[in-house]
Scaffold this motif. Structure first.
Motif, PDB file in Angstrom:
ATOM      1  N   THR A   1      29.350  13.369   0.175  1.00 50.46           N
ATOM      2  CA  THR A   1      30.238  12.301  -0.042  1.00 50.46           C
ATOM      3  C   THR A   1      29.204  11.969  -1.043  1.00 50.46           C
ATOM      4  OG1 THR A   1      31.966  10.678   0.690  1.00 50.46           O
ATOM      5  CG2 THR A   1      29.283  10.969   0.962  1.00 50.46           C
ATOM      6  N   THR A   2      30.275  10.927  -2.246  1.00 51.52           N
ATOM      7  CA  THR A   2      29.681   9.643  -2.940  1.00 51.52           C
ATOM      8  C   THR A   2      29.457   8.682  -2.543  1.00 51.52           C
ATOM      9  OG1 THR A   2      31.552   9.874  -4.062  1.00 51.52           O
ATOM     10  CG2 THR A   2      30.566  11.721  -5.222  1.00 51.52           C
ATOM     11  N   VAL A   3      27.785   8.188  -3.317  1.00 48.70           N
ATOM     12  CA  VAL A   3      27.344   6.782  -2.985  1.00 48.70           C
ATOM     13  C   VAL A   3      27.843   5.854  -3.997  1.00 48.70           C
ATOM     14  CG1 VAL A   3      26.829   7.437  -0.324  1.00 48.70           C
ATOM     15  CG2 VAL A   3      24.907   7.253  -2.414  1.00 48.70           C
ATOM     16  N   ASP A   4      27.137   4.720  -3.625  1.00 49.97           N
ATOM     17  CA  ASP A   4      26.850   3.386  -4.873  1.00 49.97           C
ATOM     18  C   ASP A   4      25.991   3.455  -5.115  1.00 49.97           C
ATOM     19  OD1 ASP A   4      28.614   1.860  -6.549  1.00 49.97           O
ATOM     20  OD2 ASP A   4      28.742   0.467  -5.642  1.00 49.97           O
ATOM     21  N   LEU A   5      25.412   4.191  -5.366  1.00 54.40           N
ATOM     22  CA  LEU A   5      23.552   4.339  -5.998  1.00 54.40           C
ATOM     23  C   LEU A   5      23.992   5.547  -7.904  1.00 54.40           C
ATOM     24  CD1 LEU A   5      20.978   4.022  -6.845  1.00 54.40           C
ATOM     25  CD2 LEU A   5      20.127   5.937  -5.069  1.00 54.40           C
ATOM     26  N   ALA A   6      23.961   4.763  -8.983  1.00 58.80           N
ATOM     27  CA  ALA A   6      24.276   6.188  -9.537  1.00 58.80           C
ATOM     28  C   ALA A   6      23.108   5.825 -11.443  1.00 58.80           C
ATOM     29  CB  ALA A   6      26.031   5.665 -10.432  1.00 58.80           C
ATOM     30  N   ASP A   7      23.563   6.836 -12.043  1.00 58.95           N
ATOM     31  CA  ASP A   7      23.013   6.772 -12.787  1.00 58.95           C
ATOM     32  C   ASP A   7      23.651   6.299 -13.998  1.00 58.95           C
ATOM     33  OD1 ASP A   7      20.536   7.774 -11.449  1.00 58.95           O
ATOM     34  OD2 ASP A   7      20.561   9.627 -12.652  1.00 58.95           O
ATOM     35  N   ARG A   8      23.301   5.391 -15.089  1.00 57.47           N
ATOM     36  CA  ARG A   8      24.305   5.470 -16.179  1.00 57.47           C
ATOM     37  C   ARG A   8      23.980   6.385 -17.273  1.00 57.47           C
ATOM     38  NH1 ARG A   8      25.355   1.967 -12.198  1.00 57.47           N
ATOM     39  NH2 ARG A   8      26.881   0.751 -12.446  1.00 57.47           N
ATOM     40  N   ILE A   9      24.599   7.369 -17.975  1.00 60.31           N
ATOM     41  CA  ILE A   9      25.078   8.339 -19.600  1.00 60.31           C
ATOM     42  C   ILE A   9      25.311   7.652 -20.413  1.00 60.31           C
ATOM     43  CG2 ILE A   9      25.298  10.287 -19.457  1.00 60.31           C
ATOM     44  CD1 ILE A   9      23.875   9.934 -16.964  1.00 60.31           C
ATOM     45  N   HIS A  10      24.684   7.709 -21.381  1.00 58.82           N
ATOM     46  CA  HIS A  10      25.763   6.523 -22.419  1.00 58.82           C
ATOM     47  C   HIS A  10      25.633   7.437 -23.782  1.00 58.82           C
ATOM     48  CE1 HIS A  10      23.993   2.458 -21.149  1.00 58.82           C
ATOM     49  NE2 HIS A  10      22.958   2.856 -20.254  1.00 58.82           N
ATOM     50  N   LEU A  11      26.722   8.076 -23.645  1.00 56.25           N
ATOM     51  CA  LEU A  11      27.084   8.977 -24.588  1.00 56.25           C
ATOM     52  C   LEU A  11      27.134   8.578 -25.889  1.00 56.25           C
ATOM     53  CD1 LEU A  11      28.877  11.705 -22.681  1.00 56.25           C
ATOM     54  CD2 LEU A  11      26.758  11.661 -22.959  1.00 56.25           C
ATOM     55  N   THR A  12      26.751   9.075 -26.853  1.00 52.70           N
ATOM     56  CA  THR A  12      26.939   8.236 -28.658  1.00 52.70           C
ATOM     57  C   THR A  12      27.315   9.344 -29.352  1.00 52.70           C
ATOM     58  OG1 THR A  12      25.734   6.414 -28.342  1.00 52.70           O
ATOM     59  CG2 THR A  12      26.094   6.840 -30.016  1.00 52.70           C
ATOM     60  N   VAL A  13      28.120   9.887 -30.166  1.00 52.37           N
ATOM     61  CA  VAL A  13      28.963  10.821 -31.091  1.00 52.37           C
ATOM     62  C   VAL A  13      28.077  11.053 -32.455  1.00 52.37           C
ATOM     63  CG1 VAL A  13      30.623  12.383 -32.232  1.00 52.37           C
ATOM     64  CG2 VAL A  13      31.282  11.192 -29.764  1.00 52.37           C
ATOM     65  N   LYS A  14      27.228  11.718 -32.945  1.00 50.51           N
ATOM     66  CA  LYS A  14      26.855  11.535 -33.708  1.00 50.51           C
ATOM     67  C   LYS A  14      28.134  12.821 -34.903  1.00 50.51           C
ATOM     68  CE  LYS A  14      23.242   8.948 -32.712  1.00 50.51           C
ATOM     69  NZ  LYS A  14      23.182   7.894 -33.378  1.00 50.51           N
ATOM     70  N   ASP A  15      27.525  12.415 -36.008  1.00 52.26           N
ATOM     71  CA  ASP A  15      27.699  13.423 -37.281  1.00 52.26           C
ATOM     72  C   ASP A  15      26.880  14.686 -37.802  1.00 52.26           C
ATOM     73  OD1 ASP A  15      30.597  12.683 -38.069  1.00 52.26           O
ATOM     74  OD2 ASP A  15      29.461  10.669 -39.076  1.00 52.26           O
ATOM     75  N   LYS A  16      25.992  14.541 -37.325  1.00 54.97           N
ATOM     76  CA  LYS A  16      24.392  15.145 -37.243  1.00 54.97           C
ATOM     77  C   LYS A  16      24.756  16.245 -36.396  1.00 54.97           C
ATOM     78  CE  LYS A  16      19.408  15.907 -37.775  1.00 54.97           C
ATOM     79  NZ  LYS A  16      18.736  15.339 -37.922  1.00 54.97           N
ATOM     80  N   ASN A  17      24.987  16.988 -36.515  1.00 55.08           N
ATOM     81  CA  ASN A  17      25.190  18.885 -35.468  1.00 55.08           C
ATOM     82  C   ASN A  17      23.948  18.955 -34.669  1.00 55.08           C
ATOM     83  OD1 ASN A  17      27.033  20.631 -33.907  1.00 55.08           O
ATOM     84  ND2 ASN A  17      26.128  22.685 -35.781  1.00 55.08           N
ATOM     85  N   ALA A  18      23.302  17.752 -33.427  1.00 51.28           N
ATOM     86  CA  ALA A  18      22.893  18.613 -32.892  1.00 51.28           C
ATOM     87  C   ALA A  18      22.631  17.517 -31.584  1.00 51.28           C
ATOM     88  CB  ALA A  18      20.809  17.702 -33.555  1.00 51.28           C
ATOM     89  N   ILE A  19      22.101  18.354 -30.645  1.00 50.81           N
ATOM     90  CA  ILE A  19      21.660  17.170 -29.185  1.00 50.81           C
ATOM     91  C   ILE A  19      20.667  16.743 -29.001  1.00 50.81           C
ATOM     92  CG2 ILE A  19      22.266  17.252 -26.821  1.00 50.81           C
ATOM     93  CD1 ILE A  19      23.624  20.255 -27.490  1.00 50.81           C
ATOM     94  N   THR A  20      20.783  15.093 -28.880  1.00 56.10           N
ATOM     95  CA  THR A  20      19.319  14.746 -29.188  1.00 56.10           C
ATOM     96  C   THR A  20      19.253  14.300 -27.764  1.00 56.10           C
ATOM     97  OG1 THR A  20      20.261  12.333 -29.872  1.00 56.10           O
ATOM     98  CG2 THR A  20      18.676  14.384 -31.045  1.00 56.10           C
ATOM     99  N   ILE A  21      18.200  13.859 -26.891  1.00 55.38           N
ATOM    100  CA  ILE A  21      18.322  12.757 -25.263  1.00 55.38           C
ATOM    101  C   ILE A  21      17.367  12.066 -25.486  1.00 55.38           C
ATOM    102  CG2 ILE A  21      17.452  14.975 -24.498  1.00 55.38           C
ATOM    103  CD1 ILE A  21      18.872  14.582 -21.898  1.00 55.38           C
ATOM    104  N   ASP A  22      17.058  11.303 -24.508  1.00 53.13           N
ATOM    105  CA  ASP A  22      16.418  10.160 -23.790  1.00 53.13           C
ATOM    106  C   ASP A  22      16.454   9.158 -22.871  1.00 53.13           C
ATOM    107  OD1 ASP A  22      14.681   9.585 -26.374  1.00 53.13           O
ATOM    108  OD2 ASP A  22      16.280   8.460 -27.775  1.00 53.13           O
ATOM    109  N   VAL A  23      15.495   9.282 -21.852  1.00 54.15           N
ATOM    110  CA  VAL A  23      16.000   9.028 -20.131  1.00 54.15           C
ATOM    111  C   VAL A  23      14.368   7.592 -20.078  1.00 54.15           C
ATOM    112  CG1 VAL A  23      15.833   9.560 -18.055  1.00 54.15           C
ATOM    113  CG2 VAL A  23      15.752  11.385 -19.547  1.00 54.15           C
TER     114      VAL A  23
END
Length: 287
Positions: free
Chosen positions: A33-55
């Motif tokens: 079951t799920t609990v109310d401790l959560a990460d938040r994932i910020h997704l921003t679409v880019k015109d450049k055809n690439a995936i970048t990630i920061d934590v």
């Protein structure tokens, strides 16, 4: 275009290991079951055809090894998406903790990019894709409460448990699930009763849920990390209604019905461990 997607942690109410499969994985049956401790994932679409990630935490990979990156890359390749995305992970779930932190990040990325990239996939279709990334990802795609079988990817959704408080405690070490499975002696395992747990959940029987908590992997983890057993016993001593290790550990959680008792357990653990979270049970599915 941007989306912020909540990625809640999971706990195991039961975890049973049935046998070793021909593919090298173990056959499991567990109630999650799920609990109310959560990460938040910020997704921003880019015109450049690439995936970048920061934590925002340095001990989490910010490259193609991150499960959120793998989720985005899988969607991009499978559906020939020509746009890119920047993924920023606001990390609140402890790492290597038995709480599916990486898997829920991947699941949130799948849900968010399905929307941003207008892919029109159902949650079941996203869950099937998620199974290619990790065993816990399908559950995290749906959220809620479910029996998970197979490697964990075969789901049967069940009722939501009654509301309660959960005290999550992460000791200062990580646990390798692979190492714990390597220590298991299948003939000696203490098997929880999945059927009785499901019945207690359906009847909203909090005491029944607490009495049926069980994790067949506990003894193997305790043999490597005896401080996890010490922590479990300490939490029982502070008056928890039910205590269990989640996943392969090392996180241990306590179920309590009232906040005052949750606060008492939290206060009792101060100075003993640093990472203590007092949260509510969620147990409801994503839409």
């Amino acid at each position: 275009m941007q989306r912020i997607v909540k990625a809640p942690a999971k706990i195991n109410l039961t975890l049973d290991v049935l046998n070793k499969r021909n593919d090298g994985y173990h056959e499991v049956e567990m109630v999650m079951t799920t609990v109310d401790l959560a990460d938040r994932i910020h997704l921003t679409v880019k015109d450049k055809n690439a995936i970048t990630i920061d934590v925002d935490k340095g001990f989490v990979p910010s490259n193609e090894q991150n499960l959120a990156y793998k989720a985005a890359n899988l969607l991009k390749k499978r559906f020939n998406v020509k746009k890119g995305v920047h993924i920023f992970i606001e990390k609140n779930i402890p790492v290597s903790a038995g709480l599916a932190g990486g898997s829920t990040d991947a699941a949130a990325t799948l849900r968010g990019l399905n929307d941003l990239w207008n892919l029109g996939l159902s949650l079941d279709e996203l869950a099937d894709l998620g199974a290619e990334i990790g065993s816990d990802v399908p559950f995290c795609v749906h959220g809620g409460t479910a029996i998970a079988r197979g490697r964990g990817e075969k789901l049967e959704h069940i009722a939501t448990p009654p509301p309660c408080w959960i005290v999550l405690v992460k000791p200062p070490m990580g646990v390798s699930t692979k190492d714990i499975y390597g220590k298991l002696k299948l003939e000696d395992l203490q098997h929880p009763n999945t059927e009785k747990m499901v019945q207690a959940i359906e009847e909203k029987n909090f005491k029944g849920i607490c009495s049926e908590l069980g994790n067949a992997m506990e003894d193997a983890t305790f043999s490597i990390h005896p401080q996890v057993l010490h922590l479990k016993n300490r939490m029982k001593g502070f008056g928890a209604d039910g205590v269990l290790m989640s996943g392969s550990g090392p996180t241990v959680y306590a179920l309590v019905q009232n906040q005052s008792r949750a606060d008492r357990i939290n206060n009792g653990l101060k100075g003993f461990v640093d990472q203590v979270f007092v949260v509510r049970l969620l147990g409801t599915r994503h839409e």
